[in-house]
Scaffold this motif. Structure first.
Motif, PDB file in Angstrom:
ATOM      1  N   LEU A   1       0.851  -1.182   0.000  1.00  0.00           N
ATOM      2  CA  LEU A   1       0.000   0.000   0.000  1.00  0.00           C
ATOM      3  C   LEU A   1       0.895   1.243   0.000  1.00  0.00           C
ATOM      4  O   LEU A   1       1.371   1.663   1.046  1.00  0.00           O
ATOM      5  N   ARG A   2       1.097   1.791  -1.134  1.00  0.00           N
ATOM      6  CA  ARG A   2       2.056   2.892  -1.284  1.00  0.00           C
ATOM      7  C   ARG A   2       1.637   4.195  -0.614  1.00  0.00           C
ATOM      8  O   ARG A   2       2.472   5.029  -0.320  1.00  0.00           O
ATOM      9  N   THR A   3       0.352   4.381  -0.405  1.00  0.00           N
ATOM     10  CA  THR A   3      -0.112   5.631   0.197  1.00  0.00           C
ATOM     11  C   THR A   3      -0.308   5.507   1.705  1.00  0.00           C
ATOM     12  O   THR A   3      -0.984   6.306   2.318  1.00  0.00           O
ATOM     13  N   LEU A   4       0.321   4.504   2.289  1.00  0.00           N
ATOM     14  CA  LEU A   4       0.195   4.251   3.716  1.00  0.00           C
ATOM     15  C   LEU A   4       1.573   4.251   4.364  1.00  0.00           C
ATOM     16  O   LEU A   4       2.488   3.592   3.892  1.00  0.00           O
ATOM     17  N   ARG A   5       1.715   4.997   5.432  1.00  0.00           N
ATOM     18  CA  ARG A   5       2.950   5.016   6.222  1.00  0.00           C
ATOM     19  C   ARG A   5       2.612   4.413   7.582  1.00  0.00           C
ATOM     20  O   ARG A   5       1.699   4.877   8.263  1.00  0.00           O
ATOM     21  N   VAL A   6       3.335   3.360   7.975  1.00  0.00           N
ATOM     22  CA  VAL A   6       2.987   2.595   9.171  1.00  0.00           C
ATOM     23  C   VAL A   6       4.174   2.506  10.107  1.00  0.00           C
ATOM     24  O   VAL A   6       5.312   2.332   9.678  1.00  0.00           O
ATOM     25  N   LEU A   7       3.882   2.582  11.407  1.00  0.00           N
ATOM     26  CA  LEU A   7       4.891   2.446  12.445  1.00  0.00           C
ATOM     27  C   LEU A   7       4.344   1.517  13.523  1.00  0.00           C
ATOM     28  O   LEU A   7       3.232   1.730  14.015  1.00  0.00           O
ATOM     29  N   GLY A   8       5.074   0.464  13.861  1.00  0.00           N
ATOM     30  CA  GLY A   8       4.690  -0.437  14.943  1.00  0.00           C
ATOM     31  C   GLY A   8       5.464  -0.086  16.197  1.00  0.00           C
ATOM     32  O   GLY A   8       6.677   0.073  16.164  1.00  0.00           O
ATOM     33  N   ILE A   9       4.743   0.053  17.313  1.00  0.00           N
ATOM     34  CA  ILE A   9       5.361   0.456  18.581  1.00  0.00           C
ATOM     35  C   ILE A   9       5.012  -0.583  19.640  1.00  0.00           C
ATOM     36  O   ILE A   9       3.834  -0.835  19.907  1.00  0.00           O
ATOM     37  N   ALA A  10       6.025  -1.215  20.238  1.00  0.00           N
ATOM     38  CA  ALA A  10       5.786  -2.184  21.308  1.00  0.00           C
ATOM     39  C   ALA A  10       5.375  -1.430  22.566  1.00  0.00           C
ATOM     40  O   ALA A  10       6.119  -0.595  23.074  1.00  0.00           O
ATOM     41  N   LEU A  11       4.170  -1.709  23.072  1.00  0.00           N
ATOM     42  CA  LEU A  11       3.686  -1.072  24.298  1.00  0.00           C
ATOM     43  C   LEU A  11       4.143  -1.833  25.535  1.00  0.00           C
ATOM     44  O   LEU A  11       4.440  -1.242  26.562  1.00  0.00           O
ATOM     45  N   ASP A  12       4.157  -3.146  25.433  1.00  0.00           N
ATOM     46  CA  ASP A  12       4.683  -4.031  26.473  1.00  0.00           C
ATOM     47  C   ASP A  12       4.958  -5.379  25.809  1.00  0.00           C
ATOM     48  O   ASP A  12       4.919  -5.474  24.588  1.00  0.00           O
ATOM     49  N   SER A  13       5.187  -6.408  26.593  1.00  0.00           N
ATOM     50  CA  SER A  13       5.558  -7.693  25.994  1.00  0.00           C
ATOM     51  C   SER A  13       4.406  -8.363  25.256  1.00  0.00           C
ATOM     52  O   SER A  13       4.635  -9.261  24.447  1.00  0.00           O
ATOM     53  N   ASP A  14       3.163  -7.928  25.498  1.00  0.00           N
ATOM     54  CA  ASP A  14       2.001  -8.571  24.887  1.00  0.00           C
ATOM     55  C   ASP A  14       1.244  -7.691  23.896  1.00  0.00           C
ATOM     56  O   ASP A  14       0.313  -8.156  23.256  1.00  0.00           O
ATOM     57  N   ARG A  15       1.598  -6.418  23.781  1.00  0.00           N
ATOM     58  CA  ARG A  15       0.807  -5.518  22.940  1.00  0.00           C
ATOM     59  C   ARG A  15       1.691  -4.645  22.057  1.00  0.00           C
ATOM     60  O   ARG A  15       2.756  -4.205  22.462  1.00  0.00           O
ATOM     61  N   VAL A  16       1.169  -4.416  20.858  1.00  0.00           N
ATOM     62  CA  VAL A  16       1.836  -3.534  19.900  1.00  0.00           C
ATOM     63  C   VAL A  16       0.813  -2.543  19.383  1.00  0.00           C
ATOM     64  O   VAL A  16      -0.325  -2.902  19.100  1.00  0.00           O
ATOM     65  N   GLN A  17       1.208  -1.311  19.278  1.00  0.00           N
ATOM     66  CA  GLN A  17       0.353  -0.283  18.678  1.00  0.00           C
ATOM     67  C   GLN A  17       0.814  -0.057  17.247  1.00  0.00           C
ATOM     68  O   GLN A  17       2.004   0.057  16.986  1.00  0.00           O
ATOM     69  N   VAL A  18      -0.129  -0.022  16.331  1.00  0.00           N
ATOM     70  CA  VAL A  18       0.186   0.248  14.938  1.00  0.00           C
ATOM     71  C   VAL A  18      -0.351   1.636  14.614  1.00  0.00           C
ATOM     72  O   VAL A  18      -1.546   1.896  14.702  1.00  0.00           O
ATOM     73  N   SER A  19       0.534   2.532  14.268  1.00  0.00           N
ATOM     74  CA  SER A  19       0.170   3.900  13.929  1.00  0.00           C
ATOM     75  C   SER A  19       0.286   4.080  12.416  1.00  0.00           C
ATOM     76  O   SER A  19       1.287   3.690  11.819  1.00  0.00           O
ATOM     77  N   CYS A  20      -0.746   4.647  11.795  1.00  0.00           N
ATOM     78  CA  CYS A  20      -0.771   4.785  10.335  1.00  0.00           C
ATOM     79  C   CYS A  20      -1.060   6.221   9.922  1.00  0.00           C
ATOM     80  O   CYS A  20      -1.887   6.890  10.533  1.00  0.00           O
ATOM     81  N   ASN A  21      -0.406   6.646   8.886  1.00  0.00           N
ATOM     82  CA  ASN A  21      -0.749   7.883   8.188  1.00  0.00           C
ATOM     83  C   ASN A  21      -1.161   7.495   6.781  1.00  0.00           C
ATOM     84  O   ASN A  21      -0.396   6.855   6.056  1.00  0.00           O
ATOM     85  N   ILE A  22      -2.364   7.885   6.398  1.00  0.00           N
ATOM     86  CA  ILE A  22      -2.868   7.590   5.061  1.00  0.00           C
ATOM     87  C   ILE A  22      -2.687   8.857   4.233  1.00  0.00           C
ATOM     88  O   ILE A  22      -3.320   9.873   4.497  1.00  0.00           O
ATOM     89  N   THR A  23      -1.823   8.789   3.236  1.00  0.00           N
ATOM     90  CA  THR A  23      -1.521   9.983   2.441  1.00  0.00           C
ATOM     91  C   THR A  23      -2.494  10.186   1.283  1.00  0.00           C
ATOM     92  O   THR A  23      -2.602  11.298   0.773  1.00  0.00           O
ATOM     93  N   ASP A  24      -3.213   9.150   0.862  1.00  0.00           N
ATOM     94  CA  ASP A  24      -4.215   9.264  -0.191  1.00  0.00           C
ATOM     95  C   ASP A  24      -5.383   8.344   0.143  1.00  0.00           C
ATOM     96  O   ASP A  24      -5.404   7.178  -0.256  1.00  0.00           O
ATOM     97  N   PRO A  25      -6.386   8.847   0.893  1.00  0.00           N
ATOM     98  CA  PRO A  25      -7.497   7.990   1.323  1.00  0.00           C
ATOM     99  C   PRO A  25      -8.353   7.461   0.176  1.00  0.00           C
ATOM    100  O   PRO A  25      -9.048   6.480   0.340  1.00  0.00           O
ATOM    101  N   ASP A  26      -8.294   8.095  -0.999  1.00  0.00           N
ATOM    102  CA  ASP A  26      -9.038   7.559  -2.142  1.00  0.00           C
ATOM    103  C   ASP A  26      -8.361   6.298  -2.678  1.00  0.00           C
ATOM    104  O   ASP A  26      -9.021   5.363  -3.113  1.00  0.00           O
TER     105      ASP A  26
END
Length: 80
Positions: A1-26
């Motif tokens: 998905l070229r119009t998506l910028r994603v960052l995975g952040i470990a919150l603790d040993s059991d959880r990860v937060q996925v943060s996304c920026n959508i540069t072209d929602p269409d």
């Protein structure tokens, strides 16, 4: 998905937060982003716990989610 910028952040040993920026929602609708993340999580043996939308979103993007997830058409025309 070229119009998506994603960052995975470990919150603790059991959880990860996925943060996304959508540069072209269409090109990359919200339902596709959530579905892709959920499928990736399932493929790695984990479930998506919840999702949250932070920031600005166009009416057209929300109408696309409603049409896809709830089968309610016609909102996109009035959202333009």
């Amino acid at each position: 998905l070229r119009t998506l910028r994603v960052l995975g952040i470990a919150l603790d040993s059991d959880r990860v937060q996925v943060s996304c920026n959508i540069t072209d929602p269409d090109a990359t609708p919200l339902h596709r982003v959530v579905g892709t993340i959920a499928a990736y999580a399932r493929a790695h043996g984990v479930a998506m716990e919840r999702s949250e939308l932070i920031g600005l979103v166009s009416r057209r993007a929300l109408a696309s989610v409603v049409a896809h997830d709830f089968g309610i058409e016609g909102l996109a025309a009035s959202a333009q």
